[in-house]
Design a protein around this motif. Structure first.
Motif, mmCIF file in Angstrom:
data_model
loop_
_atom_site.group_PDB
_atom_site.id
_atom_site.type_symbol
_atom_site.label_atom_id
_atom_site.label_comp_id
_atom_site.label_asym_id
_atom_site.label_seq_id
_atom_site.Cartn_x
_atom_site.Cartn_y
_atom_site.Cartn_z
ATOM 1 N N GLY A 74 -11.698 14.860 13.420
ATOM 2 C CA GLY A 74 -10.535 15.644 13.019
ATOM 3 C C GLY A 74 -9.481 14.801 12.337
ATOM 4 N N VAL A 75 -9.280 13.578 12.830
ATOM 5 C CA VAL A 75 -8.315 12.653 12.221
ATOM 6 C C VAL A 75 -8.837 12.117 10.893
ATOM 7 N N LEU A 76 -10.116 11.724 10.855
ATOM 8 C CA LEU A 76 -10.660 11.076 9.665
ATOM 9 C C LEU A 76 -10.902 12.047 8.512
ATOM 10 N N HIS A 77 -11.081 13.338 8.804
ATOM 11 C CA HIS A 77 -11.295 14.326 7.743
ATOM 12 C C HIS A 77 -9.989 14.896 7.204
ATOM 13 N N ALA A 78 -8.873 14.553 7.836
ATOM 14 C CA ALA A 78 -7.580 15.083 7.386
ATOM 15 C C ALA A 78 -7.131 14.386 6.105
ATOM 16 N N TYR A 79 -6.326 15.092 5.321
ATOM 17 C CA TYR A 79 -5.674 14.486 4.155
ATOM 18 C C TYR A 79 -4.171 14.688 4.286
ATOM 19 N N SER A 80 -3.410 13.909 3.533
ATOM 20 C CA SER A 80 -1.946 13.941 3.649
ATOM 21 C C SER A 80 -1.396 15.254 3.113
ATOM 22 N N VAL A 81 -0.563 15.905 3.907
ATOM 23 C CA VAL A 81 0.051 17.171 3.516
ATOM 24 C C VAL A 81 1.211 17.448 4.453
ATOM 25 N N GLY A 82 2.170 18.233 3.999
ATOM 26 C CA GLY A 82 3.287 18.621 4.852
ATOM 27 C C GLY A 82 4.152 17.464 5.301
ATOM 28 N N GLY A 83 4.204 16.407 4.500
ATOM 29 C CA GLY A 83 4.999 15.255 4.868
ATOM 30 C C GLY A 83 4.331 14.330 5.863
ATOM 31 N N LEU A 84 3.086 14.594 6.234
ATOM 32 C CA LEU A 84 2.343 13.760 7.172
ATOM 33 C C LEU A 84 1.290 12.954 6.421
ATOM 34 N N ARG A 85 1.214 11.670 6.701
ATOM 35 C CA ARG A 85 0.231 10.802 6.063
ATOM 36 C C ARG A 85 -1.084 10.864 6.827
ATOM 37 N N ALA A 86 -2.180 10.737 6.105
ATOM 38 C CA ALA A 86 -3.507 10.752 6.708
ATOM 39 C C ALA A 86 -3.954 9.332 7.035
ATOM 40 N N TYR A 87 -4.796 9.201 8.052
ATOM 41 C CA TYR A 87 -5.288 7.889 8.479
ATOM 42 C C TYR A 87 -5.980 7.163 7.338
ATOM 43 N N ARG A 88 -6.893 7.839 6.656
ATOM 44 C CA ARG A 88 -7.661 7.151 5.608
ATOM 45 C C ARG A 88 -6.738 6.645 4.498
ATOM 46 N N GLU A 89 -5.711 7.397 4.180
ATOM 47 C CA GLU A 89 -4.787 6.960 3.131
ATOM 48 C C GLU A 89 -4.061 5.687 3.535
ATOM 49 N N LEU A 90 -3.722 5.577 4.799
ATOM 50 C CA LEU A 90 -2.956 4.424 5.271
ATOM 51 C C LEU A 90 -3.833 3.201 5.515
ATOM 52 N N TYR A 91 -5.034 3.403 6.057
ATOM 53 C CA TYR A 91 -5.828 2.284 6.517
ATOM 54 C C TYR A 91 -7.116 2.036 5.740
ATOM 55 N N GLU A 92 -7.470 2.948 4.837
ATOM 56 C CA GLU A 92 -8.721 2.781 4.110
ATOM 57 C C GLU A 92 -8.511 2.685 2.601
ATOM 58 N N GLU A 93 -7.384 3.177 2.100
ATOM 59 C CA GLU A 93 -7.173 3.218 0.668
ATOM 60 C C GLU A 93 -6.058 2.299 0.200
ATOM 61 N N GLY A 94 -5.339 1.691 1.158
ATOM 62 C CA GLY A 94 -4.220 0.848 0.798
ATOM 63 C C GLY A 94 -4.624 -0.546 0.338
#
Length: 332
Positions: free
Chosen positions: A312-332
């Motif tokens: 559930g965490v890993l399939h999420a994407y950033s929306v509604g002002g909330l950052r997604a895990y993959r964006e922060l830790y996998e794409e940075g």
């Protein structure tokens, strides 16, 4: 042991899932339906739960089977979504029969639980009976959409974007265990120092698809644990399903053991800010023998539930002002 073909709750024969997603207002509904009904149990362990029909699942009470389980956003308002699922089931004459030959009615048994997502999207638009009906119209087996869908649309987990996740595991002797989770915990699913996923050790066949190699976990820092809460209203809700033949009391025990999966996947778990609720559905196709086998299913259910929460965490994407895990830790 290995996951089923879809690595989803739908690997349990007869289980279907339907989502209705409102991306404009960031809320939604997810329905889990056993095609022939199922013996059900529940364990409510959160300090701020929002539920419907959970007392009915007490083993001493009358009704043995349920027709569906509803997971919804909208806080207590979202419990209305179950009414729409009841209407959909009534139209198909699925439910508990009441009355006699001349006066007969069907009452679908539809327990439900909700998450608090009112501050993510719209505080005024919540899942309604119509949302529940439309989610039921989308019921199907096979692959289950994960992430920002259904009940996970407005989910937030440990200050990041949460979502719907699912997983399964096939046991020897033909028993299948699956879970579907709304990852919406107050606690984090990742180490705040290293970014490592807490429950990565449970991964099956590289399912998490993480790009970074495993990282060490840091020791917990308790000093400021609740000084600046990520949010004050969270809940992990979900459902475990199995094709084992269980009594209501046994299904309740599996639901209890499945809560260990929350503690394996997030830290801290079961806080005063969480309303954690887990249902268990048992479709009854496979006989089991004795308390040892029941305990084994419960242990597997906990691990499957934890893996589903991570999905559930890993399939999420950033929306509604909330950052997604993959964006922060996998794409940075």
């Amino acid at each position: 042991m290995k996951p089923g073909p879809y690595n989803a709750i739908t690997d349990v024969p007869g289980i279907q899932v339907g989502h209705f997603t409102d991306l404009e207002h960031l809320t939604g509904v997810t329905v889990i339906l056993p095609e022939k009904g199922a013996v059900a149990g529940v364990d409510v362990r959160g300090s701020a739960p929002g539920t419907r029909e959970t007392d009915l699942l007490n083993p001493v009470n009358l009704v043995e089977k349920v027709q569906a389980v509803v997971l919804a956003g909208g806080s207590a308002y979202g419990l209305e979504a179950a009414t729409g699922v009841m209407r959909w089931l009534e139209e198909r004459r699925q439910g508990y029969p009441v009355g006699n030959e001349t006066t007969q009615a069907i009452v679908p048994i539809v327990p439900a639980a909700v998450i608090f997502d009112l501050l993510v999207g719209s505080a005024l638009v919540r899942p309604s009976a119509e949302y529940g009906y439309r989610a039921a119209q989308n019921l199907r087996g096979g692959l289950v959409e994960q992430g920002v869908v259904g009940v996970g649309t407005g989910a937030r987990n440990g200050g990041l974007k949460g979502g719907v996740g699912t997983a399964s595991l096939a046991m020897p002797g033909g028993v299948m265990v699956g879970a579907l989770v709304a990852a919406n915990a107050h606690g984090r699913a990742h180490d705040p120092v290293t970014g490592e996923i807490y429950a990565r050790f449970l991964e099956q066949n590289g399912e998490f698809k993480l790009k970074h190699p495993p990282k060490p976990l840091s020791a917990p820092d308790y000093t400021d644990l609740f000084a600046n809460p990520f949010s004050t209203s969270n809940t992990v809700i979900g459902c475990v399903a199995t094709n084992a033949r269980l009594t209501k009391a046994q299904a309740q025990k599996i639901a209890q053991m499945a809560h260990d999966g929350i503690a394996r996947a997030v830290f801290p778990a079961h806080t005063m800010f969480d309303g954690d609720v887990i249902f268990c559905l048992a479709t009854g196709e496979v006989e089991i023998e004795g308390p040892a086998e029941l305990s084994r299913i419960g242990a597997v259910a906990a691990d499957v539930f934890a893996r589903a929460l991570v999905h559930g965490v890993l399939h999420a994407y950033s929306v509604g002002g909330l950052r997604a895990y993959r964006e922060l830790y996998e794409e940075g």
